[in-house]
Scaffold this active site. Structure first.
Site, PDB file in Angstrom:
ATOM      1  N   LYS A  13       0.377  -0.920  -0.305  1.00  0.00           N
ATOM      2  CA  LYS A  13      -0.549   0.198   0.349  1.00  0.00           C
ATOM      3  C   LYS A  13       0.924   1.070   0.358  1.00  0.00           C
ATOM      4  O   LYS A  13       0.772   2.062  -0.564  1.00  0.00           O
ATOM      5  CB  LYS A  13      -0.795   0.212   0.785  1.00  0.00           C
ATOM      6  N   ARG A  86      -7.332   1.975  10.481  1.00  0.00           N
ATOM      7  CA  ARG A  86      -7.106   0.554  10.628  1.00  0.00           C
ATOM      8  C   ARG A  86      -7.844   0.041  11.453  1.00  0.00           C
ATOM      9  O   ARG A  86      -7.679  -1.500  12.259  1.00  0.00           O
ATOM     10  CB  ARG A  86      -5.543   0.827  11.373  1.00  0.00           C
ATOM     11  N   ARG A 125      11.747  -5.642   3.876  1.00  0.00           N
ATOM     12  CA  ARG A 125      12.251  -4.478   3.442  1.00  0.00           C
ATOM     13  C   ARG A 125      13.586  -3.871   3.920  1.00  0.00           C
ATOM     14  O   ARG A 125      13.978  -4.166   5.218  1.00  0.00           O
ATOM     15  CB  ARG A 125      10.977  -3.814   4.293  1.00  0.00           C
ATOM     16  N   ARG A 158      13.291  -0.813   9.412  1.00  0.00           N
ATOM     17  CA  ARG A 158      12.531  -1.083  10.846  1.00  0.00           C
ATOM     18  C   ARG A 158      12.516  -2.107  12.263  1.00  0.00           C
ATOM     19  O   ARG A 158      12.903  -2.988  11.315  1.00  0.00           O
ATOM     20  CB  ARG A 158      10.885  -0.514  10.142  1.00  0.00           C
ATOM     21  N   ARG A 169       1.800  -8.185  13.728  1.00  0.00           N
ATOM     22  CA  ARG A 169       1.159  -6.955  12.791  1.00  0.00           C
ATOM     23  C   ARG A 169      -0.480  -7.814  12.076  1.00  0.00           C
ATOM     24  O   ARG A 169      -0.939  -6.757  12.216  1.00  0.00           O
ATOM     25  CB  ARG A 169       2.086  -6.235  12.555  1.00  0.00           C
TER      26      ARG A 169
HETATM   27  P1  AMP Z   1       2.793   1.237   9.333  1.00  0.00           P
HETATM   28  O1  AMP Z   1       3.663   2.693   8.695  1.00  0.00           O
HETATM   29  O2  AMP Z   1       1.507   1.453   8.593  1.00  0.00           O
HETATM   30  O3  AMP Z   1       2.748  -0.489   8.504  1.00  0.00           O
HETATM   31  O4  AMP Z   1       2.674   1.404  10.797  1.00  0.00           O
HETATM   32  C1  AMP Z   1       3.042   1.085  11.593  1.00  0.00           C
HETATM   33  C2  AMP Z   1       2.852   1.280  12.976  1.00  0.00           C
HETATM   34  O5  AMP Z   1       2.510   2.832  13.346  1.00  0.00           O
HETATM   35  C3  AMP Z   1       1.661   0.258  13.367  1.00  0.00           C
HETATM   36  O6  AMP Z   1       1.960  -0.884  13.439  1.00  0.00           O
HETATM   37  C4  AMP Z   1       1.129   0.964  14.155  1.00  0.00           C
HETATM   38  O7  AMP Z   1       2.027   0.191  15.195  1.00  0.00           O
HETATM   39  C5  AMP Z   1       0.615   2.823  13.686  1.00  0.00           C
HETATM   40  N1  AMP Z   1      -0.256   3.259  13.259  1.00  0.00           N
HETATM   41  C6  AMP Z   1      -0.534   3.718  11.766  1.00  0.00           C
HETATM   42  N2  AMP Z   1      -1.300   4.113  11.738  1.00  0.00           N
HETATM   43  C7  AMP Z   1      -2.230   4.016  12.390  1.00  0.00           C
HETATM   44  C8  AMP Z   1      -3.517   3.794  13.004  1.00  0.00           C
HETATM   45  N3  AMP Z   1      -4.330   4.288  11.790  1.00  0.00           N
HETATM   46  N4  AMP Z   1      -3.687   3.320  13.919  1.00  0.00           N
HETATM   47  C9  AMP Z   1      -3.409   3.059  14.765  1.00  0.00           C
HETATM   48  N5  AMP Z   1      -2.012   2.468  15.453  1.00  0.00           N
HETATM   49  C10 AMP Z   1      -0.954   2.871  13.636  1.00  0.00           C
END
Ligand code: AMP
Length: 211
Positions: A13, A86, A125, A158, A169
Site C-alpha cells: 500500500k 485501521r 524490506r 524498520r 502485526r
Molecule cells: P505502517 O507504517 O503503516 O506499517 O504503521 C506502523 C505502525 O504505526 C503500526 O504498526 C501502528 O503501530 C502505527 N499506526 C500507523 N497507522 C495507524 C493507525 N491508523 N492506527 C493505529 N496505529 C497506527
C-alpha cells in the site's frame, strides 16, 4: 479526490499510494510515516506512540483521530490515506470528520496478498534513513548489499520489521482492521486488487480502479 488504501502490512500500500498520489498530484498521508516523524522529533504524540509501534500494536483510536483531525484542518484539496483507518472506530470517526467538512471518501483501494508473500516482503524490506529510499532484497535490491545506491549510507530495517513483531502485526490486522473492509464494502466503495502481482501491474490496476 479522497482515497483510502487498505491492506495488510506488506501488501504494497505504501508504494502504490505514493505512486498514485504523485500521478494525481494529491497529498499522500501515511499515518505510519507521520508517527515515525513524531518519534524522530520526540513530540508528546511520538513518545506515546512509540511503545505501541515497537510492539506491533495499534496506537489508540483517540490519539489517531486527533492526529487526523489536525491534518484535515490543514485542508489538503485531495488526499490518499495510507494505513488509516485501521479500526472500525477510526473509519466511523473519519466519516464524521469528513461529513463536518462536507467531504467524503470516493474510493477505497484494498490490496490483498497471501500471508507467505507478506512475510517475505516485510522480512526483505530495507530503507535509507538519509535519502528516504526504500529497497527490498527480493524485488528491489541495492546494487551493493546493505548500501544505499544513492548516497552510500548503510541501509536499515524498520524496528517493527522483526519476525516476531511482523507476525503480531499480521494478527492485529486480522483482528482489528478486517472490519474496516466490511465498513467500506457496505458503502460500495471497496475496490479489491490482487497486490501480489508485479508492482507496475498493480499500479495500472489501481489507476483503472480510480478511473
Ligand atoms: P505502517 O507504517 O503503516 O506499517 O504503521 C506502523 C505502525 O504505526 C503500526 O504498526 C501502528 O503501530 C502505527 N499506526 C500507523 N497507522 C495507524 C493507525 N491508523 N492506527 C493505529 N496505529 C497506527
Amino acid at each position: 479526490m479522497h482515497l483510502v488504501f487498505l491492506g495488510p502490512p506488506g501488501s504494497g500500500k505504501g508504494t502504490q499510494a505514493k505512486a498514485l498520489a504523485d500521478k494525481l498530484k494529491i497529498a499522500h498521508i501515511s499515518t505510519g510515516d507521520v508517527l515515525r516523524n513524531e518519534i524522530k522529533m520526540a513530540t508528546e504524540l511520538g513518545l506515546l506512540a512509540k511503545s505501541f509501534m515497537d510492539m506491533g500494536e495499534l496506537v489508540p483510536d483517540d490519539l489517531m483521530l486527533k492526529m487526523i483531525k489536525d491534518i484535515l484542518q490543514k485542508k489538503p484539496d485531495g488526499f490518499i490515506f495510507d494505513g488509516f483507518p485501521r479500526t472500525a472506530a477510526q473509519a466511523e470517526g473519519l466519516e464524521n470528520l469528513l461529513n463536518e467538512l462536507g467531504k467524503q471518501i470516493d474510493a477505497v483501494i484494498y490490496l490483498t496478498a497471501k500471508d507467505e508473500d507478506l512475510l517475505k516482503r516485510l522480512q526483505g524490506r530495507y530503507y535509507c534513513a538519509d535519502c528516504d529510499l526504500d529497497y527490498n532484497i527480493n524485488t528491489r535490491p541495492p546494487k551493493m548489499a546493505g548500501i544505499c545506491d544513492s548516497c552510500g549510507e548503510k541501509l536499515r530495517q524498520r524496528s517493527d520489521d522483526t519476525d516476531e513483531v511482523i507476525l503480531h502485526r499480521l494478527d492485529v490486522y486480522r483482528e482489528r482492521t478486517k472490519p474496516v473492509e466490511e465498513f467500506y464494502r457496505l458503502r460500495g466503495l471497496l475496490k479489491e486488487i490482487d497486490g501480489s502481482q508485479p508492482p507496475d501491474r498493480v499500479t495500472s490496476l489501481v489507476m483503472g480502479a480510480v478511473g
